[in-house]
Write an enzyme that holds these catalytic residues in place. Sequence first.
Site, PDB file in Angstrom:
ATOM      1  N   GLU A   1      -9.174 -14.426  -4.013  1.00 19.14           N
ATOM      2  CA  GLU A   1      -9.912 -13.715  -2.965  1.00 19.14           C
ATOM      3  C   GLU A   1     -10.568 -14.702  -2.010  1.00 19.14           C
ATOM      4  O   GLU A   1     -10.817 -15.858  -2.343  1.00 19.14           O
ATOM      5  CB  GLU A   1     -10.959 -12.785  -3.570  1.00 19.14           C
ATOM      6  CG  GLU A   1     -12.128 -13.488  -4.209  1.00 19.14           C
ATOM      7  CD  GLU A   1     -13.227 -12.531  -4.653  1.00 19.14           C
ATOM      8  OE1 GLU A   1     -13.201 -11.354  -4.258  1.00 19.14           O
ATOM      9  OE2 GLU A   1     -14.117 -12.974  -5.394  1.00 19.14           O
TER      10      GLU A   1
ATOM     11  N   SER B   1      -9.100  -0.637   6.315  1.00 17.46           N
ATOM     12  CA  SER B   1      -9.048  -1.609   7.408  1.00 17.46           C
ATOM     13  C   SER B   1      -7.677  -1.613   8.053  1.00 17.46           C
ATOM     14  O   SER B   1      -7.471  -2.270   9.066  1.00 17.46           O
ATOM     15  CB  SER B   1      -9.404  -3.009   6.903  1.00 17.46           C
ATOM     16  OG  SER B   1      -8.512  -3.401   5.870  1.00 17.46           O
TER      17      SER B   1
ATOM     18  N   SER C   1       0.938  -9.677  -0.236  1.00 14.53           N
ATOM     19  CA  SER C   1       0.632  -8.243  -0.246  1.00 14.53           C
ATOM     20  C   SER C   1       1.121  -7.498   0.987  1.00 14.53           C
ATOM     21  O   SER C   1       1.359  -6.286   0.924  1.00 14.53           O
ATOM     22  CB  SER C   1      -0.875  -8.035  -0.415  1.00 14.53           C
ATOM     23  OG  SER C   1      -1.593  -8.800   0.531  1.00 14.53           O
TER      24      SER C   1
ATOM     25  N   LYS D   1       0.802  -1.221   0.000  1.00 13.01           N
ATOM     26  CA  LYS D   1       0.000   0.000   0.000  1.00 13.01           C
ATOM     27  C   LYS D   1       0.837   1.272   0.000  1.00 13.01           C
ATOM     28  O   LYS D   1       0.350   2.331  -0.412  1.00 13.01           O
ATOM     29  CB  LYS D   1      -0.930   0.011   1.216  1.00 13.01           C
ATOM     30  CG  LYS D   1      -1.988  -1.084   1.236  1.00 13.01           C
ATOM     31  CD  LYS D   1      -3.101  -0.797   0.278  1.00 13.01           C
ATOM     32  CE  LYS D   1      -4.272  -1.762   0.494  1.00 13.01           C
ATOM     33  NZ  LYS D   1      -5.424  -1.474  -0.380  1.00 13.01           N
TER      34      LYS D   1
ATOM     35  N   ASP E   1     -16.961 -11.137  -4.039  1.00 14.25           N
ATOM     36  CA  ASP E   1     -17.615 -10.233  -4.987  1.00 14.25           C
ATOM     37  C   ASP E   1     -16.855 -10.142  -6.301  1.00 14.25           C
ATOM     38  O   ASP E   1     -17.464 -10.036  -7.372  1.00 14.25           O
ATOM     39  CB  ASP E   1     -17.751  -8.830  -4.378  1.00 14.25           C
ATOM     40  CG  ASP E   1     -16.405  -8.219  -4.038  1.00 14.25           C
ATOM     41  OD1 ASP E   1     -15.991  -7.280  -4.736  1.00 14.25           O
ATOM     42  OD2 ASP E   1     -15.760  -8.672  -3.091  1.00 14.25           O
TER      43      ASP E   1
ATOM     44  N   GLY F   1     -15.765 -13.475   0.886  1.00 15.64           N
ATOM     45  CA  GLY F   1     -15.976 -12.154   0.291  1.00 15.64           C
ATOM     46  C   GLY F   1     -15.692 -12.207  -1.191  1.00 15.64           C
ATOM     47  O   GLY F   1     -14.761 -11.562  -1.678  1.00 15.64           O
TER      48      GLY F   1
END
Length: 311
Positions: free
Chosen positions: A187, A62, A288, A41, A193, A191
Amino acid sequence: MHKLKDIVRPTTLIVSSKLNEVIGLDLTIASETFQHTGSFKFRAAYNLALNVPNEEILTASSGNFGQALAYACRLVGKRCTVVMPDTSAQVKINAVRGFGATVDLIDTKTVGRNERVAELAAQMPHAYHASAYDDQFVIDGNSTLGYELAGREFDVVIVPVGGGGLISGIINGLNHNKDNAAVYGAEPLLGNDATRSFRAGRLIPNEIEPMTIADGARTISLGNLNWPIISKGVKDMLEVPDETIAAALRMYYDLANLKCEPTGAVSLGAVLENKELFEGKKICVVVSGGNVDAEVYAKLIIKPLLNTEVR
């Protein structure tokens, strides 16, 4: 003031002979756990903080983007406010505060992140509202990881997916360097989606914030900016049960001497769930980040690694 390319730490590439022998595949780990603030990030956050003209930045996170943005803002002399779920890892809440940002904790069962950000934005009219994943500065910052992975002759690159900022950046970085590696999204099943959206060819959000152990992937939906990149650039989306995410995290600890957070283990979890898909391929699994509460991590790794967990 440093440009992103001058301040970002190169990703750490790890080949664990023990891990590869157990799994039976040719695997290279691209670990962002040693990046500034412990996750990818920082690439996005610094690029954003450096380039927006506003002196104050507001975001929801988060944890990983929040602490990366807090640190980036400190480096460039800007103010930062981060809306965080009260279920966020305590280590991430502490880090955001430690870098000098204001933390606004919310109960996501009673108020959504975006709703709270909208409330604060009305009170902070001069602040830049930064999405952790649905922002061009974010995608461009993350593309630097794609640049680093390009040209290494990987057949497959597997990337954890939450809001989609990382995978869209990697796709752009690989494409910019004319690298044809097949990109897979991974994923949490709880979750999923992105998988449902990819199958349907349109964005389908989660109804509520998913309570997967992969807290960095507790997002409602992919972003509008990264969706076209993902829908065209991803080979497939792979769903990973929480039990397999935990097994992958333990494998990194036991076999690669690598501490990662649950979200970072999702890409290896996708390999464990789909070994036959990657046989004979040169695989890169992206880790990540490595920010996880000590108590949570201890509970996840204390269960012995079982042969039945390797599929």
